[in-house]
Design a protein around this motif. Structure first.
Motif, PDB file in Angstrom:
ATOM      1  N   THR A  41      -6.083  -0.891  18.458  1.00 53.72           N
ATOM      2  CA  THR A  41      -6.882  -0.339  17.372  1.00 53.72           C
ATOM      3  C   THR A  41      -6.243  -0.569  16.016  1.00 53.72           C
ATOM      4  OG1 THR A  41      -7.813   1.729  16.485  1.00 53.72           O
ATOM      5  CG2 THR A  41      -5.851   1.912  17.809  1.00 53.72           C
ATOM      6  N   TYR A  42      -5.022  -1.142  16.026  1.00 44.75           N
ATOM      7  CA  TYR A  42      -4.350  -1.493  14.777  1.00 44.75           C
ATOM      8  C   TYR A  42      -4.897  -2.836  14.316  1.00 44.75           C
ATOM      9  CZ  TYR A  42      -0.626  -2.448  11.406  1.00 44.75           C
ATOM     10  OH  TYR A  42       0.083  -2.736  10.254  1.00 44.75           O
ATOM     11  N   GLY A  43      -5.988  -2.800  13.533  1.00 44.51           N
ATOM     12  CA  GLY A  43      -6.623  -4.003  13.031  1.00 44.51           C
ATOM     13  C   GLY A  43      -7.629  -4.587  14.005  1.00 44.51           C
ATOM     14  N   ASN A  44      -8.243  -5.709  13.578  1.00 42.58           N
ATOM     15  CA  ASN A  44      -9.144  -6.490  14.425  1.00 42.58           C
ATOM     16  C   ASN A  44     -10.322  -5.693  14.970  1.00 42.58           C
ATOM     17  OD1 ASN A  44      -6.349  -8.019  14.741  1.00 42.58           O
ATOM     18  ND2 ASN A  44      -7.997  -9.494  15.109  1.00 42.58           N
ATOM     19  N   VAL A  45     -11.136  -5.144  14.069  1.00 43.37           N
ATOM     20  CA  VAL A  45     -12.330  -4.436  14.514  1.00 43.37           C
ATOM     21  C   VAL A  45     -13.242  -5.374  15.289  1.00 43.37           C
ATOM     22  CG1 VAL A  45     -13.634  -4.894  12.399  1.00 43.37           C
ATOM     23  CG2 VAL A  45     -14.144  -2.847  13.747  1.00 43.37           C
ATOM     24  N   GLU A  46     -13.145  -6.695  15.019  1.00 41.08           N
ATOM     25  CA  GLU A  46     -14.020  -7.636  15.718  1.00 41.08           C
ATOM     26  C   GLU A  46     -13.725  -7.698  17.209  1.00 41.08           C
ATOM     27  OE1 GLU A  46     -10.616 -10.223  14.108  1.00 41.08           O
ATOM     28  OE2 GLU A  46     -11.796  -8.492  13.458  1.00 41.08           O
ATOM     29  N   ASP A  78       2.462  -9.803  -5.733  1.00 40.97           N
ATOM     30  CA  ASP A  78       1.289  -9.542  -4.912  1.00 40.97           C
ATOM     31  C   ASP A  78       1.720  -8.942  -3.581  1.00 40.97           C
ATOM     32  OD1 ASP A  78      -1.386  -9.540  -4.120  1.00 40.97           O
ATOM     33  OD2 ASP A  78      -1.192 -11.501  -3.169  1.00 40.97           O
ATOM     34  N   CYS A  79       1.023  -7.947  -3.134  1.00 45.51           N
ATOM     35  CA  CYS A  79       1.266  -7.358  -1.816  1.00 45.51           C
ATOM     36  C   CYS A  79      -0.034  -6.724  -1.365  1.00 45.51           C
ATOM     37  CB  CYS A  79       2.397  -6.325  -1.853  1.00 45.51           C
ATOM     38  SG  CYS A  79       2.052  -4.894  -2.909  1.00 45.51           S
ATOM     39  N   ARG A  80      -0.134  -6.455  -0.072  1.00 48.07           N
ATOM     40  CA  ARG A  80      -1.374  -5.850   0.398  1.00 48.07           C
ATOM     41  C   ARG A  80      -1.092  -5.006   1.634  1.00 48.07           C
ATOM     42  NH1 ARG A  80      -4.051  -7.876   4.640  1.00 48.07           N
ATOM     43  NH2 ARG A  80      -3.247  -9.727   5.676  1.00 48.07           N
ATOM     44  N   VAL A  81      -1.966  -4.051   1.855  1.00 48.36           N
ATOM     45  CA  VAL A  81      -1.896  -3.216   3.056  1.00 48.36           C
ATOM     46  C   VAL A  81      -2.600  -3.977   4.176  1.00 48.36           C
ATOM     47  CG1 VAL A  81      -2.584  -1.040   4.111  1.00 48.36           C
ATOM     48  CG2 VAL A  81      -1.840  -1.102   1.710  1.00 48.36           C
ATOM     49  N   PRO A  82      -1.892  -4.353   5.249  1.00 48.60           N
ATOM     50  CA  PRO A  82      -2.514  -5.199   6.272  1.00 48.60           C
ATOM     51  C   PRO A  82      -3.594  -4.501   7.085  1.00 48.60           C
ATOM     52  CG  PRO A  82      -0.297  -4.566   6.939  1.00 48.60           C
ATOM     53  CD  PRO A  82      -0.464  -4.108   5.531  1.00 48.60           C
ATOM     54  N   VAL A  83      -3.421  -3.217   7.360  1.00 49.31           N
ATOM     55  CA  VAL A  83      -4.422  -2.446   8.113  1.00 49.31           C
ATOM     56  C   VAL A  83      -4.566  -1.096   7.416  1.00 49.31           C
ATOM     57  CG1 VAL A  83      -5.031  -1.358  10.305  1.00 49.31           C
ATOM     58  CG2 VAL A  83      -3.883  -3.592  10.299  1.00 49.31           C
ATOM     59  N   LYS A  84      -5.674  -0.901   6.734  1.00 54.40           N
ATOM     60  CA  LYS A  84      -5.860   0.342   5.987  1.00 54.40           C
ATOM     61  C   LYS A  84      -6.284   1.493   6.889  1.00 54.40           C
ATOM     62  CE  LYS A  84      -6.996  -1.915   1.615  1.00 54.40           C
ATOM     63  NZ  LYS A  84      -7.998  -2.064   0.529  1.00 54.40           N
ATOM     64  N   GLY A 106       4.108   9.120   4.737  1.00 49.73           N
ATOM     65  CA  GLY A 106       2.736   8.706   4.980  1.00 49.73           C
ATOM     66  C   GLY A 106       2.153   7.837   3.885  1.00 49.73           C
ATOM     67  N   ARG A 107       0.848   7.661   3.970  1.00 44.81           N
ATOM     68  CA  ARG A 107       0.135   6.685   3.149  1.00 44.81           C
ATOM     69  C   ARG A 107       0.349   6.844   1.637  1.00 44.81           C
ATOM     70  NH1 ARG A 107      -5.376   6.559   5.261  1.00 44.81           N
ATOM     71  NH2 ARG A 107      -4.469   5.175   6.789  1.00 44.81           N
ATOM     72  N   PRO A 108       0.345   8.050   1.058  1.00 47.58           N
ATOM     73  CA  PRO A 108       0.523   8.117  -0.393  1.00 47.58           C
ATOM     74  C   PRO A 108       1.821   7.460  -0.867  1.00 47.58           C
ATOM     75  CG  PRO A 108      -0.285  10.203   0.450  1.00 47.58           C
ATOM     76  CD  PRO A 108       0.085   9.364   1.642  1.00 47.58           C
ATOM     77  N   ASP A 109       2.892   7.570  -0.100  1.00 50.24           N
ATOM     78  CA  ASP A 109       4.161   6.964  -0.475  1.00 50.24           C
ATOM     79  C   ASP A 109       4.066   5.445  -0.433  1.00 50.24           C
ATOM     80  OD1 ASP A 109       5.866   9.543   1.365  1.00 50.24           O
ATOM     81  OD2 ASP A 109       5.382   9.489  -0.752  1.00 50.24           O
ATOM     82  N   ARG A 110       3.529   4.909   0.615  1.00 46.67           N
ATOM     83  CA  ARG A 110       3.364   3.462   0.733  1.00 46.67           C
ATOM     84  C   ARG A 110       2.459   2.928  -0.368  1.00 46.67           C
ATOM     85  NH1 ARG A 110       0.110   1.243   4.563  1.00 46.67           N
ATOM     86  NH2 ARG A 110      -1.442   2.631   3.656  1.00 46.67           N
ATOM     87  N   ASP A 111       1.388   3.618  -0.627  1.00 45.08           N
ATOM     88  CA  ASP A 111       0.448   3.165  -1.639  1.00 45.08           C
ATOM     89  C   ASP A 111       1.052   3.227  -3.040  1.00 45.08           C
ATOM     90  OD1 ASP A 111      -1.310   2.663   0.364  1.00 45.08           O
ATOM     91  OD2 ASP A 111      -2.687   4.300  -0.088  1.00 45.08           O
ATOM     92  N   ALA A 112       1.846   4.251  -3.318  1.00 46.51           N
ATOM     93  CA  ALA A 112       2.517   4.341  -4.613  1.00 46.51           C
ATOM     94  C   ALA A 112       3.504   3.199  -4.781  1.00 46.51           C
ATOM     95  CB  ALA A 112       3.231   5.687  -4.738  1.00 46.51           C
ATOM     96  N   PHE A 113       4.198   2.886  -3.718  1.00 44.85           N
ATOM     97  CA  PHE A 113       5.144   1.766  -3.740  1.00 44.85           C
ATOM     98  C   PHE A 113       4.407   0.464  -4.000  1.00 44.85           C
ATOM     99  CE2 PHE A 113       7.879  -1.474  -1.914  1.00 44.85           C
ATOM    100  CZ  PHE A 113       9.154  -1.073  -2.272  1.00 44.85           C
ATOM    101  N   ALA A 114       3.285   0.267  -3.318  1.00 47.67           N
ATOM    102  CA  ALA A 114       2.507  -0.963  -3.483  1.00 47.67           C
ATOM    103  C   ALA A 114       2.012  -1.100  -4.925  1.00 47.67           C
ATOM    104  CB  ALA A 114       1.331  -0.971  -2.513  1.00 47.67           C
ATOM    105  N   ARG A 115       1.523  -0.013  -5.497  1.00 48.30           N
ATOM    106  CA  ARG A 115       1.044  -0.075  -6.885  1.00 48.30           C
ATOM    107  C   ARG A 115       2.169  -0.439  -7.841  1.00 48.30           C
ATOM    108  NH1 ARG A 115      -1.984   4.450  -5.163  1.00 48.30           N
ATOM    109  NH2 ARG A 115      -0.412   5.874  -6.005  1.00 48.30           N
ATOM    110  N   ALA A 116       3.352   0.126  -7.591  1.00 49.05           N
ATOM    111  CA  ALA A 116       4.485  -0.153  -8.461  1.00 49.05           C
ATOM    112  C   ALA A 116       4.948  -1.601  -8.327  1.00 49.05           C
ATOM    113  CB  ALA A 116       5.635   0.803  -8.134  1.00 49.05           C
ATOM    114  N   VAL A 117       4.934  -2.123  -7.106  1.00 45.80           N
ATOM    115  CA  VAL A 117       5.331  -3.518  -6.896  1.00 45.80           C
ATOM    116  C   VAL A 117       4.340  -4.456  -7.572  1.00 45.80           C
ATOM    117  CG1 VAL A 117       5.569  -5.317  -5.130  1.00 45.80           C
ATOM    118  CG2 VAL A 117       6.647  -3.094  -4.787  1.00 45.80           C
ATOM    119  N   ARG A 118       3.051  -4.168  -7.426  1.00 40.55           N
ATOM    120  CA  ARG A 118       2.038  -4.999  -8.101  1.00 40.55           C
ATOM    121  C   ARG A 118       2.210  -4.937  -9.611  1.00 40.55           C
ATOM    122  NH1 ARG A 118      -1.715  -2.135  -4.491  1.00 40.55           N
ATOM    123  NH2 ARG A 118      -1.914  -3.351  -2.563  1.00 40.55           N
TER     124      ARG A 118
END
Length: 239
Positions: free
Chosen positions: A36-41, A176-182, A159-171
């Motif tokens: 269930t980690y990714g690949n909804v198809e 460029d960076c992205r969350v592979p499975v939201k 959890g997610r808020p920490d990862r997302d804050a890190f991603a915003r700061a890196v961008r």
């Protein structure tokens, strides 16, 4: 006896996995174990074949199906298992095929687009450079045969808020960076299940893909390291 089949990356739910399932006689009343980690198809392909997707947890080091988790959900209705190789990591097909043989299951594997030898070697070299210099994130375990289709780190925290804050700061620092499975498949509206998959949900909360393209220069890689290491004090690991 199980049948092990390699299925190339399908371009849609009506090509590849569902056709193989139908051809093997998998359909109404059957269950198919999928990640269930990714690949909804993949889950969609199971439904398209008329079967029911059953979700199993992943191994935290590879992000691929955990054979022990698969074994825990196998029952008399289980007809097949679909393993997905993830980010350049390989699923433990030896154990999954052995499980299939014990229970008479079809065992399928879905690969990732192949890279040329030169491109793969450069990605592996870039990954080694990053892993040797990054601080404040958990770098991917190399493992045998890891091709680094994606360079996925974990951002420690709560959890997610920490990862997302890190991603915003890196961008914000030009990397460029992205969350592979939201959102894991079992938390989407079409495939919601009230199941506990701790490694899957932890991975969805913590993972971040950093650039590792074969075309990157040493200066590009240094920029990634500088941007991430400058934020090392932003987060504290959760214990």
């Amino acid at each position: 006896m199980s049948l092990a089949v390699h299925v190339a990356q399908p371009t849609s739910a009506d090509m590849g996995t569902d056709a193989v399932l139908r051809a093997a006689g998998v359909g109404t009343g059957d269950e198919v174990v999928v990640p269930t980690y990714g690949n909804v198809e993949v889950a969609a392909a199971v439904v398209s074949a008329g079967a029911v997707p059953v979700f199993a947890d992943i191994e935290p080091s590879t992000y691929c199906l955990d054979p022990d988790a698969v074994a825990a959900v196998v029952n008399s209705r289980t007809a097949a298992v679909v393993a997905v190789h993830r980010f350049g990591h390989q699923a433990d097909m030896g154990r999954l095929r052995a499980l299939g043989q014990r229970h008479g299951l079809l065992v399928l594997e879905q690969g990732e687009p192949a890279m040329g030898a030169d491109g793969q070697a450069r990605r592996q070299a870039h990954a080694a450079y990053l892993s040797g210099r990054l601080r404040g994130v958990v770098t991917p375990s190399g493992g045998a045969g890891h091709t680094f289709q994606q360079y996925v780190v974990r951002v420690p925290g709560n959890g997610r808020p920490d990862r997302d804050a890190f991603a915003r700061a890196v961008r914000g620092r030009g990397v460029d960076c992205r969350v592979p499975v939201k959102t894991p498949v079992h938390r989407t509206s079409d495939f919601w299940r009230d199941v506990v998959l701790p490694e899957t949900e932890r991975a969805a909360d913590e993972t971040l893909a950093l650039p590792v393209d074969a075309s990157m220069s040493r200066r590009d890689l240094q920029r990634v390291v500088s941007a991430c290491n400058a934020l090392g004090g932003l987060l504290q690991p959760a214990f």
